[in-house]
Motif scaffolding. Sequence first.
Motif, PDB file in Angstrom:
ATOM      1  N   SER A  78       0.806  -1.213   0.000  1.00 48.30           N
ATOM      2  CA  SER A  78       0.000   0.000   0.000  1.00 48.30           C
ATOM      3  C   SER A  78       0.843   1.269   0.000  1.00 48.30           C
ATOM      4  O   SER A  78       0.353   2.334  -0.311  1.00 48.30           O
ATOM      5  CB  SER A  78      -0.906   0.007   1.228  1.00 48.30           C
ATOM      6  N   SER A  79       2.132   1.139   0.338  1.00 43.39           N
ATOM      7  CA  SER A  79       2.903   2.350   0.580  1.00 43.39           C
ATOM      8  C   SER A  79       3.223   3.079  -0.711  1.00 43.39           C
ATOM      9  O   SER A  79       3.249   2.500  -1.786  1.00 43.39           O
ATOM     10  CB  SER A  79       4.210   1.982   1.266  1.00 43.39           C
ATOM     11  N   SER A  80       3.428   4.368  -0.570  1.00 38.46           N
ATOM     12  CA  SER A  80       4.066   5.102  -1.651  1.00 38.46           C
ATOM     13  C   SER A  80       5.234   5.786  -0.989  1.00 38.46           C
ATOM     14  O   SER A  80       5.071   6.697  -0.182  1.00 38.46           O
ATOM     15  CB  SER A  80       3.063   6.082  -2.256  1.00 38.46           C
TER      16      SER A  80
ATOM     17  N   GLY B  25      -4.848  -2.663   2.593  1.00 38.29           N
ATOM     18  CA  GLY B  25      -5.007  -1.644   3.620  1.00 38.29           C
ATOM     19  C   GLY B  25      -4.823  -2.165   5.023  1.00 38.29           C
ATOM     20  O   GLY B  25      -4.823  -1.406   5.973  1.00 38.29           O
TER      21      GLY B  25
ATOM     22  N   GLU C 190      -3.174   5.192  -0.853  1.00 40.75           N
ATOM     23  CA  GLU C 190      -3.923   6.376  -0.447  1.00 40.75           C
ATOM     24  C   GLU C 190      -4.370   7.179  -1.664  1.00 40.75           C
ATOM     25  O   GLU C 190      -5.507   7.611  -1.767  1.00 40.75           O
ATOM     26  CB  GLU C 190      -3.014   7.222   0.430  1.00 40.75           C
ATOM     27  N   ARG C 191      -3.419   7.357  -2.572  1.00 45.39           N
ATOM     28  CA  ARG C 191      -3.719   8.161  -3.738  1.00 45.39           C
ATOM     29  C   ARG C 191      -4.782   7.485  -4.606  1.00 45.39           C
ATOM     30  O   ARG C 191      -5.661   8.129  -5.159  1.00 45.39           O
ATOM     31  CB  ARG C 191      -2.438   8.343  -4.538  1.00 45.39           C
TER      32      ARG C 191
ATOM     33  N   GLY D 133       0.779   4.163  -4.657  1.00 48.01           N
ATOM     34  CA  GLY D 133       0.334   4.095  -3.262  1.00 48.01           C
ATOM     35  C   GLY D 133      -1.175   3.962  -3.148  1.00 48.01           C
ATOM     36  O   GLY D 133      -1.938   4.429  -3.997  1.00 48.01           O
TER      37      GLY D 133
ATOM     38  N   GLN E 100      -7.096   5.515  -3.510  1.00 42.40           N
ATOM     39  CA  GLN E 100      -8.401   5.634  -2.865  1.00 42.40           C
ATOM     40  C   GLN E 100      -8.944   7.048  -2.990  1.00 42.40           C
ATOM     41  O   GLN E 100     -10.146   7.265  -2.866  1.00 42.40           O
ATOM     42  CB  GLN E 100      -8.285   5.219  -1.400  1.00 42.40           C
ATOM     43  N   GLY E 101      -8.044   7.995  -3.257  1.00 45.21           N
ATOM     44  CA  GLY E 101      -8.519   9.335  -3.580  1.00 45.21           C
ATOM     45  C   GLY E 101      -9.210   9.354  -4.933  1.00 45.21           C
ATOM     46  O   GLY E 101     -10.215  10.036  -5.132  1.00 45.21           O
TER      47      GLY E 101
ATOM     48  N   TYR F 137      -8.344  -3.602  -1.771  1.00 49.80           N
ATOM     49  CA  TYR F 137      -8.215  -2.565  -0.748  1.00 49.80           C
ATOM     50  C   TYR F 137      -8.151  -3.200   0.644  1.00 49.80           C
ATOM     51  O   TYR F 137      -7.370  -2.791   1.495  1.00 49.80           O
ATOM     52  CB  TYR F 137      -9.405  -1.609  -0.801  1.00 49.80           C
TER      53      TYR F 137
END
Lengths: 186, 492, 98, 128, 140
Positions: free
Chosen positions: C84-86, E135, E57-58, E55, E60-61, E131
Amino acid sequence: MILTEFVDIALLALLAITGLALLKIRDLVAVVMLGGIYSLLCAGLFLVMDAPDVAITEAAVGVGIATVLLVGALTLIEREERPSQHSRALPLVVVLFTGAMLTYGILDVPPFGEADNPVQEHVTPRYLEEQEEEIGVENVVTAVLASYRGYDTLGETTVIFAAGIGVLLLLSGRKERRAGSEEDAS
Amino acid sequence: MTEHLPVLQVAIPMMAALVSALIPRGRVAWGWAVATCWIGLGISMLILGQVLAGGTISYELGGWAAPWGIEYRIDHVNAFVLLIVSGIGAVVAPFARLSLEREIEPSHLPRFYAAFLLCLSGLLGITVTGDVFNLFVFLEVSSLTSYTMVAMGQDRRALTAAYRYLIMGSIGATFIVIGVGLLYAMTGTLNMADLAERIPEVASTRTVPVAFGFLTVGISLKLALFPLHLWLPNAYTYSPSAATAFLAATATKVAVYVLLRFFFTVFGASFSFDVMQLDYVLLPLGLVAIFSMSMVAIFQENVKRMLAYSSLAQIGYMVLGISFASVTGLTAGILHLFNHAVIKCALFLAVGSVFYRIGSVRISAMAGVGRQMPWTMGAFVLGGFSLIGVPLTVGFISKWYLILAAIERGWWPVAGLILITSLMAVVYIWRVVESAYFQPAPGGRESAREAPLALLLPTWALIIANLYFGIDASLTTGVAIEAARALLGVGS
Amino acid sequence: MIVLSTLAILAAMTMAIIRGLRGPTVYDRVLAVNMFGTATVLLIAVLGFLTGRPDFLDLALLYALLSFIGTVALLKYVSYGDLSSSEHPEEEEDTWTW
Amino acid sequence: MEFVFGYYNYLAVVFLMMLGFYIVVSRGNLVKTLVGLSVFQTSVFIFYISLARIRGGTAPIYVEGETLYSSPLPQVLILTAIVVSISTTALGLAIVVRIREAYGTIEEDEIDGIEYAEEVGVPDIRWS
Amino acid sequence: MSRNVILRIATKVLCPNIFLFALYVQFHGDYGPGGGFQAGVIMAAGFVLYALVYGLERTQGVFPPLWGHVSMASGAFLYAGVGVVTLLLGGNFLDYNALAVDHHDGQHWGIFTVELGVLLTVFGAMISIFYAFAGRRGLD
């Protein structure tokens, strides 16, 4: 068409080798990679056996999802399998017996690839012959999948949904919980 | 619209599950699930009425005629099983709210109800279908959701139980697919009625008996028949109370139905029993299951686990009934399908209510509960009577028919054994009663009160059904005899 | 000609599998899997002509597009330990447009 | 020779089936078991697809100049079965991840040991 | 992974092509191999690739998890909904002939819609599953 048969046999042999390796290798990362190869081989085999739809599905699942899911799981667990203390005798007996039964049963299945097999003669002809009139798509597999047996496909869609729900129930929330912190309910 | 009832029976819970997964609040999702289950119960009653009035219903999905499309075919047997499954769903759903709010994280509730509804839909789908592959698909719908529900138990052992269930269940399903594939290779069809017509032509090959074997083993895994039962006790012990009550009362029953369907409709009684000599396999397995599992149940400390082993013994009774291959024997088996669902669901609900109040289901922890929760334990005792087979309860009716069937075949020792195993049920029920009524409540739990009405009502509804159908068994036995005749192909 | 190329591709596949089996490092195996994927794309293309249905090249296209996702996932796992990391978010340029 | 020609596919299926089944029942590692399960299921897929095949035929997608097509029905069944298989794997992996978090291991022997230790002192007959 | 320029650029080039290919597989399903399931998996794989490189997070944005849940449920609902519509139009469940006067048209509309439903469900489920795995917090 002897060459197709040859490719067929070669792919089956490679499948067997890969399968044996899956049994032997303990490094789970290698298992995941070999699993990917196994899936690619299957897809090739399906293509040789005139099932491009199945091949494309196996390929999409194998390279697109299964590998990533396994790797995703590996990030959360150990990557080395420890040797098991299980007794090997009982599983071996069960498996050999099952295999022997299946071999026994399969010998009376009509030979591979003949045009007068029940599979080709009973229900199939209507799909191949009437489909053009009744539904009118080029790909008969799509016609059977979405119309003749559309209800099965609804069930299949529900299965995916059920898996999605299940994974979300199991893995969402409570992320902060650590190993061994769960209390015994009883 | 009445001609579409068979498909609505399955499609309504399925679509309701999809909506339920998106409902943000647990209470709303619960109300939605209850409404769905009650509609389902209504539909299955209407279907049973239609079948009783007009005989077998056939419904062509997608408008395609039988061997080409998928067909729903409902006769007395599946109409009866439909009623059992949707009835249990309609009783467990109201119970679920309080019980699940205690046992599951609130944010998970809507999805859990979705899984519950999908499981219901899958079980109903297995029951109505007349197509062997469609059966597999719905089997997987119900199985995947059952694994999920089991894994949601609070105890961490629920996870290993779910995992074991998943592996055994998938092996079983794959065996079923192999069996179906072999049959398909020989006949070219997947429709049950069509298979039944075409199998006799190829019955003398080596393939059909092997297909029979694979199907039997596969279904027996799902059914938890004696040597293949290892997944069941932990799965029932550690899953949430409501899920245990639902699965114990429906999942194995539907598997028994599938077994009946394959033995009698697809392969035909004469092939199954005369050629394959099935009675000589099922009879000993059934007897061993009844004996060994009752024995193990006696030594359990956890009441849920005790009831799980008792379920395994009861499955033995059903299999015993099937192994007689006579109208009486089958009637006994089918009756026990209904009766055991009602009994076991009531018992698990009562135990769930106890867990709701005292947070444990160990026999030692239940000391004194009888005086603190008189209604709940009263229900447990009455359910226990029924499990033992005391007259005026449903348990008596099915044992009565079972003994009749044994005597009919001249197997006196079997009849005697059935009576002896009832005594074993007395022992394990007594252990709970003894602890609950004759021992003082441990310190610190003096304040335990009667379970709330929302938990008592469903439990007592089932207990009343236990007594009602035990006194006036004409409806259930009437349907069961019709069903047995239909399966054996004896005209009614 | 097609016969010859089929045989050559099958031989390449076999060798890739052997490398995948023997390892010894993760990178050997990753390379083997990648090479195996390429060989499969070629095999599919050849089979398309062999069976007279070149329209099934879709499958080859699919491999070409997707086979590298699994490799990226594996390598990311091996070098970062998660998916999951960036890494180094401060360096991230924000020019992504669809 | 004719026998080999007509049955090699089925016999290979039996071999793969046994292999997958053996991995499932003999391995203690939970992930390995799931991989074995998918090998087991894949062998069944190959069996069905072999049934559909017709020598000298072609894929059941209409094309000019062809009249002999393989049967589409088993292919449709297997499409469904593949979906079921990947769904089972995904759910199984999720359970394995949770087991790892709860027990700290994914080896069946160790989990059995932990569970047994939990139950010691309680009169309980172990059947698994 | 921002140092891996080649990977990042390659992803930028590949992702749109993967989505385009998914749509091709979806709508070409009547004429060649492919259909809703395959298209859904391919499309999800595109997002997976993006998440791997840029990544979680991006990603999921760009595509919030909730959309995945909605897509998962609405696809199957669309499929079953076609069945209900055919019921209301007087046919049997999933009898697409009831959808239009000409049965070819009806079948085409029916197949198109249900394949769309399959696409939505498969895509949503695969994304949600990915996810959920990616996650989750890893080993301590």
